[in-house]
Design a protein around this motif. Sequence first.
Motif, short mmCIF file in Angstrom:
data_model
loop_
_atom_site.label_atom_id
_atom_site.label_comp_id
_atom_site.label_asym_id
_atom_site.label_seq_id
_atom_site.Cartn_x
_atom_site.Cartn_y
_atom_site.Cartn_z
N PRO A 31 0.80 -1.23 0.00
CA PRO A 31 0.00 0.00 0.00
C PRO A 31 0.84 1.28 0.00
O PRO A 31 0.51 2.25 -0.67
CB PRO A 31 -0.83 -0.11 1.28
N ARG A 32 1.93 1.28 0.74
CA ARG A 32 2.79 2.47 0.83
C ARG A 32 3.29 2.90 -0.55
O ARG A 32 3.36 4.09 -0.86
CB ARG A 32 3.97 2.17 1.75
N LEU A 33 3.60 1.93 -1.40
CA LEU A 33 4.10 2.24 -2.73
C LEU A 33 2.99 2.66 -3.69
O LEU A 33 3.26 3.06 -4.82
CB LEU A 33 4.89 1.06 -3.29
N LEU A 34 1.75 2.57 -3.24
CA LEU A 34 0.60 3.04 -4.02
C LEU A 34 0.06 4.35 -3.46
O LEU A 34 -1.08 4.74 -3.74
CB LEU A 34 -0.51 1.98 -4.03
N GLY A 35 0.88 5.03 -2.66
CA GLY A 35 0.46 6.31 -2.09
C GLY A 35 -0.48 6.18 -0.91
O GLY A 35 -1.20 7.10 -0.58
N ARG A 36 -0.48 5.02 -0.27
CA ARG A 36 -1.37 4.79 0.89
C ARG A 36 -0.50 4.41 2.10
O ARG A 36 -0.46 3.27 2.52
CB ARG A 36 -2.36 3.69 0.58
N SER A 37 0.19 5.41 2.63
CA SER A 37 1.14 5.18 3.72
C SER A 37 0.50 4.94 5.07
O SER A 37 1.14 4.43 5.98
CB SER A 37 2.10 6.37 3.84
N LEU A 38 -0.76 5.33 5.21
CA LEU A 38 -1.44 5.17 6.50
C LEU A 38 -2.60 4.19 6.37
O LEU A 38 -3.45 4.34 5.48
CB LEU A 38 -1.98 6.52 6.98
N GLN A 39 -2.59 3.18 7.25
CA GLN A 39 -3.70 2.24 7.31
C GLN A 39 -4.34 2.34 8.68
O GLN A 39 -3.66 2.62 9.67
CB GLN A 39 -3.22 0.81 7.06
N VAL A 61 -5.03 5.03 3.34
CA VAL A 61 -5.08 6.40 2.83
C VAL A 61 -3.66 6.99 2.81
O VAL A 61 -2.75 6.44 3.41
CB VAL A 61 -6.02 7.27 3.71
N PRO A 62 -3.49 8.13 2.14
CA PRO A 62 -2.15 8.72 2.06
C PRO A 62 -1.58 9.20 3.39
O PRO A 62 -0.39 9.04 3.65
CB PRO A 62 -2.32 9.90 1.10
N ASP A 63 -2.42 9.81 4.25
CA ASP A 63 -1.90 10.40 5.48
C ASP A 63 -3.02 10.64 6.47
O ASP A 63 -4.18 10.35 6.19
CB ASP A 63 -1.15 11.71 5.18
N ILE A 64 -2.66 11.19 7.63
CA ILE A 64 -3.64 11.40 8.70
C ILE A 64 -4.73 12.39 8.30
O ILE A 64 -5.89 12.23 8.71
CB ILE A 64 -2.93 11.82 10.02
N GLU A 65 -4.39 13.38 7.48
CA GLU A 65 -5.40 14.33 7.03
C GLU A 65 -6.46 13.63 6.17
O GLU A 65 -7.64 13.92 6.29
CB GLU A 65 -4.75 15.48 6.24
N TYR A 74 0.10 0.42 13.01
CA TYR A 74 1.54 0.72 12.96
C TYR A 74 2.29 -0.31 12.13
O TYR A 74 3.21 0.03 11.39
CB TYR A 74 2.15 0.76 14.36
N ARG A 75 1.90 -1.56 12.30
CA ARG A 75 2.59 -2.62 11.58
C ARG A 75 1.60 -3.76 11.37
O ARG A 75 0.77 -4.03 12.22
CB ARG A 75 3.79 -3.10 12.38
N GLN A 76 1.72 -4.43 10.23
CA GLN A 76 0.85 -5.55 9.91
C GLN A 76 1.70 -6.78 9.63
O GLN A 76 2.63 -6.72 8.83
CB GLN A 76 0.00 -5.21 8.68
N THR A 77 1.41 -7.85 10.32
CA THR A 77 2.09 -9.11 10.07
C THR A 77 1.03 -10.20 10.00
O THR A 77 -0.11 -10.00 10.40
CB THR A 77 3.10 -9.46 11.17
N GLY A 78 1.39 -11.33 9.51
CA GLY A 78 0.45 -12.44 9.46
C GLY A 78 0.72 -13.31 8.27
O GLY A 78 1.56 -13.02 7.42
#
Length: 159
Positions: A56-64, A110-114, A139-143
């Motif tokens: 997701p980060r590389l698709l402009g979605r740094s915040l989950q 989403v891209p960021d907190i805003e 913060y982090r996703q594992t599984g």
Amino acid sequence: MDDTDSAIITHLQRDARLTNRELARRVGIAPSTCLERVRALRARGVITGYHAAVQPRLLGRSLQALVFAKLRPLSREVIYDFESYLTQLPEVVSVFVVSGEDDFLVHVAVPDIEHLHAFLMDRFSARREVVTFRSSVIYRQTGTRVLTPMDGAGREGEP
């Protein structure tokens, strides 16, 4: 579901781009048998599709985040309508209808907190049936992405 089907599913979950010939080699069966088994697994609904895993980060979605929502009035129609609404939103990754204090758990990227704040204000606050919602930033996703049958579950000849 036997051990061969389980092995096929495991290998396809790890790499859905395997050729039938390579899959058959890894499982230890003939390619024609492998093809028949994969087709049968699809026909039974065990294999529902193939997809590419993305970052997701590389698709402009740094915040989950996970968004928990409570709806009222709680009815089948309200649940289905809200679920349908959510699945159309580009920010939504997954939707879960859950039991407990909340009725929905929604995974968003989403891209960021805003953008998260705007999503919550524009998409959740605007809905009449949403009485409360809260969000938690991931913060982090594992599984694991590979599921195998549980002991005894789905085995041939068993309930």
